[in-house]
Design an enzyme around this catalytic site. Structure first.
Site, PDB file in Angstrom:
ATOM      1  N   HIS A  67       0.856  -1.181   0.000  1.00 53.68           N
ATOM      2  CA  HIS A  67       0.000   0.000   0.000  1.00 53.68           C
ATOM      3  C   HIS A  67       0.893   1.232   0.000  1.00 53.68           C
ATOM      4  O   HIS A  67       1.612   1.501   0.964  1.00 53.68           O
ATOM      5  CB  HIS A  67      -0.908   0.003   1.230  1.00 53.68           C
ATOM      6  CG  HIS A  67      -1.888   1.139   1.233  1.00 53.68           C
ATOM      7  ND1 HIS A  67      -2.951   1.189   0.377  1.00 53.68           N
ATOM      8  CD2 HIS A  67      -1.959   2.267   1.989  1.00 53.68           C
ATOM      9  CE1 HIS A  67      -3.649   2.298   0.592  1.00 53.68           C
ATOM     10  NE2 HIS A  67      -3.049   2.967   1.566  1.00 53.68           N
TER      11      HIS A  67
ATOM     12  N   HIS B 162      -6.597   9.476  -1.343  1.00 55.44           N
ATOM     13  CA  HIS B 162      -7.424   9.455  -0.128  1.00 55.44           C
ATOM     14  C   HIS B 162      -6.743  10.080   1.084  1.00 55.44           C
ATOM     15  O   HIS B 162      -7.372  10.170   2.157  1.00 55.44           O
ATOM     16  CB  HIS B 162      -7.873   8.022   0.193  1.00 55.44           C
ATOM     17  CG  HIS B 162      -6.750   7.047   0.358  1.00 55.44           C
ATOM     18  ND1 HIS B 162      -6.221   6.330  -0.697  1.00 55.44           N
ATOM     19  CD2 HIS B 162      -6.044   6.663   1.443  1.00 55.44           C
ATOM     20  CE1 HIS B 162      -5.252   5.552  -0.258  1.00 55.44           C
ATOM     21  NE2 HIS B 162      -5.120   5.735   1.048  1.00 55.44           N
TER      22      HIS B 162
ATOM     23  N   ASP C 251      -8.448   1.552   1.494  1.00 60.90           N
ATOM     24  CA  ASP C 251      -8.068   2.543   2.497  1.00 60.90           C
ATOM     25  C   ASP C 251      -8.904   3.818   2.519  1.00 60.90           C
ATOM     26  O   ASP C 251      -8.805   4.577   3.475  1.00 60.90           O
ATOM     27  CB  ASP C 251      -6.591   2.913   2.336  1.00 60.90           C
ATOM     28  CG  ASP C 251      -5.982   3.453   3.622  1.00 60.90           C
ATOM     29  OD1 ASP C 251      -6.454   3.078   4.715  1.00 60.90           O
ATOM     30  OD2 ASP C 251      -5.028   4.253   3.548  1.00 60.90           O
TER      31      ASP C 251
ATOM     32  N   ASP D  84       0.937   5.127  -0.359  1.00 63.06           N
ATOM     33  CA  ASP D  84       0.193   6.386  -0.355  1.00 63.06           C
ATOM     34  C   ASP D  84       0.899   7.437  -1.199  1.00 63.06           C
ATOM     35  O   ASP D  84       2.081   7.731  -0.989  1.00 63.06           O
ATOM     36  CB  ASP D  84       0.035   6.911   1.074  1.00 63.06           C
ATOM     37  CG  ASP D  84      -0.970   6.105   1.875  1.00 63.06           C
ATOM     38  OD1 ASP D  84      -2.131   6.026   1.448  1.00 63.06           O
ATOM     39  OD2 ASP D  84      -0.576   5.558   2.924  1.00 63.06           O
TER      40      ASP D  84
END
Length: 948
Positions: A33, A417, A148, A35
């Protein structure tokens, strides 16, 4: 006795066969993951770990054929592909894709937020990533992986279904709802997110269980995290010795059985929450696989051990992609529950952790992001039409596309996000702002080039023609006049009639259109400065049309019988400041401000709005508006806190002022009511202000129905969350309607909870929110996202700004306390009327707010141009579609690939140069949910495809 032995043998055989039938098939999904922002900038993340993820994963997958991996966010991958990957890496990526061992999931530039993103921007970032993947590899993603985002919108499954996805995966939903879904094996369902499209655009949806997208980190036999053998990424630099913090214990003869039992126990716990014996086991978490070698080396041994002892454990494990998992589930031929267009908002993780604060966090960033999106929308359509008329014109295609691509990248990036949500660290927020501002500057350069560069070639068709522009000089004593030239572009494919506002340094001005005719205008003293004036003037523009206006500034007395008579000089009337402590009886001294559609009554005893009357339907609604504050707790030892993400109301809101001042400007283009709110009676400077603009002279047009409200909020005191509250006489039973990403409206019924009821009744408003009863509706439209709620009868409050600090160790460590000392200036349009009357126009009004005319001054006030210096840019003929249609995009994507899929794949596989469009214009025209790809659009009006 022999019979009994035979019976026991049969029984044992049956049990063994049943165990085999119930053996759990485990799909281990390796992933990282990553970001695109959050705590660290994109550049910092690329350096510290992201580049190593793709390099090492490709290398390790190439070594062992059974290994697989899913890649999600495209921004990091594209940066790696262009700047880091070697020829060998690129060759291996293509091979892994062909073998199905590397799979692109989602495929957008980012994993976009679902609460505060606009649907147009979600489409943009998805298209950006998909365009790159198809151009480069000839593939398109087939699965969602929204693990997420903080809550799940009903718009996303519709968007993904329209994009051709086969299945969708979500994770963050309300904790109590997820618990119930787990117990009842309801985590998987078919989602029909659109009430109109229904089964035409449904998608199978998998909800992650309580462990979410991360591998369980707790190991009963170790104090280190589990299954993360490469440890935790280090910033700013990777360690030179390769030793990272918190590296899991290696899988050895001594630990393999302990690891196996831990993994199997978790698998069996998860299996009981799903209907099939197939378990999706995500292996990874934030910033993982930067050393894929040590990851796979240990997991290979562990998985081989479990499979060798499969009879003992009752499970079989394999590396997998989402394609492997969802195809297997599909083959079970089970029937699934159908979920309608309900969303999963708001999202809470605990009773006092409602993730509704981010709806209002970093209001400035939210506003700039939407403004950049609107500018991109305008630049795309203008350039596309320019290329149709001037394919060989002086504005070069590649230069223009570079400008557009930079802004597309920036707008896509901020949809992450932890981007537009306002939940990032200050340095990451600065990164988003820098990229957006740079992209906007490039788009403005493109607009200026199209507007100003002379067209040396004859137009290829008649959508542009040379304007017949002649100035009309005002009559003054000396003839001494300064001029400023302004271009105004309407990016919508509708005719519009509205007003625009520019700041000028002169007390008198005359505005002329491109036919030399004076247009209605109004000039008045600005509330911001005594040396600045606000000039309002009426613009009437066809769809996708721009016009040129000349603003003349007479330097001496102006003859009112000349063009000067078209400009109204408005005066500011000031009213006595009123202290709340002196309010006694109210409603006795009401002052009307009206236009052709509304009559607003202001109470001179409070300086607040008292009521609004819809003059068309003779309907009066009591309305009062003012500012309130929630006082947040900042000490974790004293109770629940608010932060970037979470809103926890520490009691009810309190009035944010003790006195109110008011000014009224009666105008002929717009009447303006200025209200100033003072925190203390003795304060000289106000803390809050709201300016309500009432359009005048627009009877019969949409502008007549909008009341524009501009707010100025901040800097706030620490640990304050400010709302603008509208209290009405409507009987709405605290029911609120808010939009889902600007795509569809959702009914929000007030719910009572044991704890945190206020925060858990907040919802995101991206474009619109309203309350109503049987006879009346009050609508608010926004040009950026906000949090909204209806906490009392007839009430609607909008959270405009937040400034917070707390001593939670996690927030302090990552600098996520939201100490936002900025001044925010959001704009809302308010509408009032019957539900039937407003239902047909408020969505169009929302789009007109989002895509207001682009105003571009092309010079400073100066002496009038000479005849030979006149503006020579092209004049654009209007393009108008019916009112029930909206042109969602008109652009030249700029990707280079053959429109023939087979030819494109052949070109990629053969290694030949990719197909180039040369001078042709590849455009995408979308009306609502309908896409049309055209190799060359002949001219406006020819074969657009409309979708109702």
């Amino acid at each position: 006795m022999v019979f009994l032995s035979f019976f026991l043998c049969l029984l044992l055989m049956a049990v063994s066969e049943n165990d085999a039938a119930e053996r759990i098939q485990v799909f281990v999904i390796p992933h990282s993951h990553m970001d695109v922002g959050w705590v660290y900038t994109v550049q910092e993340s690329m350096h510290a770990y992201a580049s190593n993820v793709y390099s090492s994963v490709v290398e390790e997958l190439s070594r062992v054929k059974s290994r697989k991996f899913i890649a999600v966010e495209q921004e990091f991958f594209r940066l790696w592909w262009v700047n880091v990957a070697t020829d060998w890496h690129q060759k291996q990526v293509r091979q892994l894709l062909n073998e199905g061992r590397l799979e692109f999931i989602i495929g957008g530039q980012v994993m976009h937020d679902e609460a505060v993103t606009d649907v147009d921007d979600a489409i943009l970032q998805l298209s950006e990533g998909h365009g790159f993947l198809y151009e480069t590899f000839g593939v398109r993603p087939r699965f969602g992986w929204h693990v997420d985002p903080f809550g799940a919108s009903a718009t996303t499954p519709v968007l993904f279904a329209l994009a051709g996805f086969d299945a969708h995966l979500i994770s963050r939903i309300d904790y109590d709802l997820k618990d119930d879904m787990q117990k009842n094996k309801k985590l998987q369902f078919v989602w029909r997110g659109s009430p109109s499209l229904k089964e035409k655009q449904e998608i199978f949806t998998h909800t992650m269980d309580q462990f979410s997208y991360c591998t369980p980190s707790h190991l009963p036999f170790s104090n280190r995290s589990g299954f993360y053998w490469n440890g935790v990424a280090l910033f700013p630099d990777p360690p030179k010795d390769g030793i990272y913090p918190n590296m899991s214990l290696p899988v050895t003869k001594e630990t393999v059985e302990l690891y196996a039992q831990t993994m199997v126990d978790n698998i069996k716990q998860r299996a009981q929450w799903f209907r099939t014996s197939h378990v999706l086991w995500p292996w990874g978490c934030d910033k993982q696989f930067f050393n894929a070698s040590v990851q796979f080396m240990n997991m290979d041994v562990l998985m081989n051990y479990i499979n060798t002892h499969s009879d003992k454990y009752g499970v079989a494990v394999q590396y997998a992609t989402l394609q492997d998992y969802f195809q297997t589930v599909h083959q079970t031929n089970l029937s699934w529950d159908v979920r309608g267009n309900q969303d999963f908002l708001p999202y809470s993780t605990e009773p006092f952790q409602a993730w509704t604060g981010f709806y209002g966090s970093r209001n400035v960033l939210k506003g700039v992001a939407r403004r950049a999106s609107s500018l991109l929308y305008a630049a795309e359509s203008l350039f596309t039409r320019y290329r149709i008329s001037y394919p060989d014109g002086p504005v070069q295609r590649e230069w223009a596309l570079d400008k557009l691509k930079a802004l597309r990248w920036a707008v896509s990036e901020v949809q992450h996000h932890d981007g537009i949500t306002g939940t990032e660290s200050p340095k990451v927020a600065d990164m988003y702002m820098e990229h957006l501002m740079q992209g906007m500057m490039g788009a403005e350069e493109l607009l200026a080039a199209i507007f100003l560069l002379p067209q040396t070639l004859e137009p290829s068709n008649d959508i542009h023609h040379t304007p017949l522009t002649r100035s009309t000089r005002v009559k003054s004593d000396s003839g001494n006049v300064l001029e400023q030239h302004i271009i105004v572009y309407n990016p919508l494919a509708w005719n519009i009639s509205t007003y625009i506002n520019i700041s000028v340094a002169y007390a008198l001005a005359v505005v002329l259109d491109d036919d030399g005719k004076a247009v209605p205008a109004q000039i008045q003293q600005s509330m911001e400065s005594s040396t600045v004036y606000d000039l309002f003037f009426v613009v009437e523009l066809g769809g996708l049309q721009y016009r040129k206006y000349i603003v003349q500034f007479p330097q001496s007395h102006c003859d009112t019988g000349s063009a000067c008579g078209a400009t109204h000089v408005a005066r500011v009337v000031k009213f006595t400041k009123k202290n709340v402590s002196q309010w006694k009886r109210t409603g006795r001294k009401l002052l009307p401000v009206l236009n052709e559609c509304y009559k607003l009554m202001f109470d001179q005893e409070t300086n607040l709005l008292h009521s609004i009357t819809d003059r068309c339907e003779k309907m009066r609604v009591r309305v009062q508006q003012d500012f309130w504050e929630y006082e947040a707790n900042g000490d974790v030892h004293s109770g629940p806190i608010s932060d970037n993400y979470i809103f926890t109301a520490n009691g009810s809101a309190i009035p944010a002022y003790k006195s109110v001042a008011m000014e009224i400007v009666a105008g002929k283009v717009v009447s303006e009511i200025r209200q100033y709110f003072y925190r203390e009676e003795e304060d000289k400077n106000h803390t809050y202000s709201v300016v309500t603009r009432v359009p005048v002279g627009f009877e019969g047009g949409l502008a007549c129905f909008r009341l524009e409200q501009s707010y100025k909020v901040g800097p706030l005191e620490m640990n304050r969350e400010t709302v603008f509250r509208t209290c009405t006489s409507l009987k709405n039973n605290r029911t609120l309607f808010t939009d889902n990403n600007g795509y569809q409206m959702m009914k929000r019924t007030y719910k009572t909870f044991v704890n945190n009821t206020i925060a858990r009744n907040y919802y995101p408003m991206v474009r619109a929110a309203y309350i109503q009863d049987d006879s009346s509706r009050v609508v608010f439209l926004g040009e950026r996202a906000h949090g909204v709620a209806s906490l009392s009868q007839g009430q609607l409050e909008v959270m405009l700004h937040r400034r917070l600090w707390n001593n939670q160790e996690w927030n302090l460590g990552y600098n996520l306390t939201l100490n936002d000392s900025s001044v925010v200036r959001p704009v809302l349009w308010m509408m009032l009327g019957s539900p039937s009357a407003l239902s047909s126009i408020y969505q169009q009004e929302a789009l007109e707010l989002q895509h207001r005319p682009v105003v571009m001054p092309i010079d400073q006030p100066q002496k009038p141009w000479n005849q030979g210096e006149k503006f020579s840019g092209p004049f654009v003929q209007p393009v108008v579609v019916p009112q029930n249609l909206h042109m969602q995009t008109l652009s030249i994507p700029g990707w280079n690939y053959s429109p023939d899929h087979t030819q494109h794949l052949h070109s990629l596989n053969s290694g030949r140069p990719q197909y180039t469009l040369h001078n042709k214009t590849d455009k995408t025209i979308m009306f609502h949910n309908c896409y049309v790809n055209q190799d060359l659009m002949e001219r406006v009006g020819v074969k657009y495809k409309f979708c109702l």
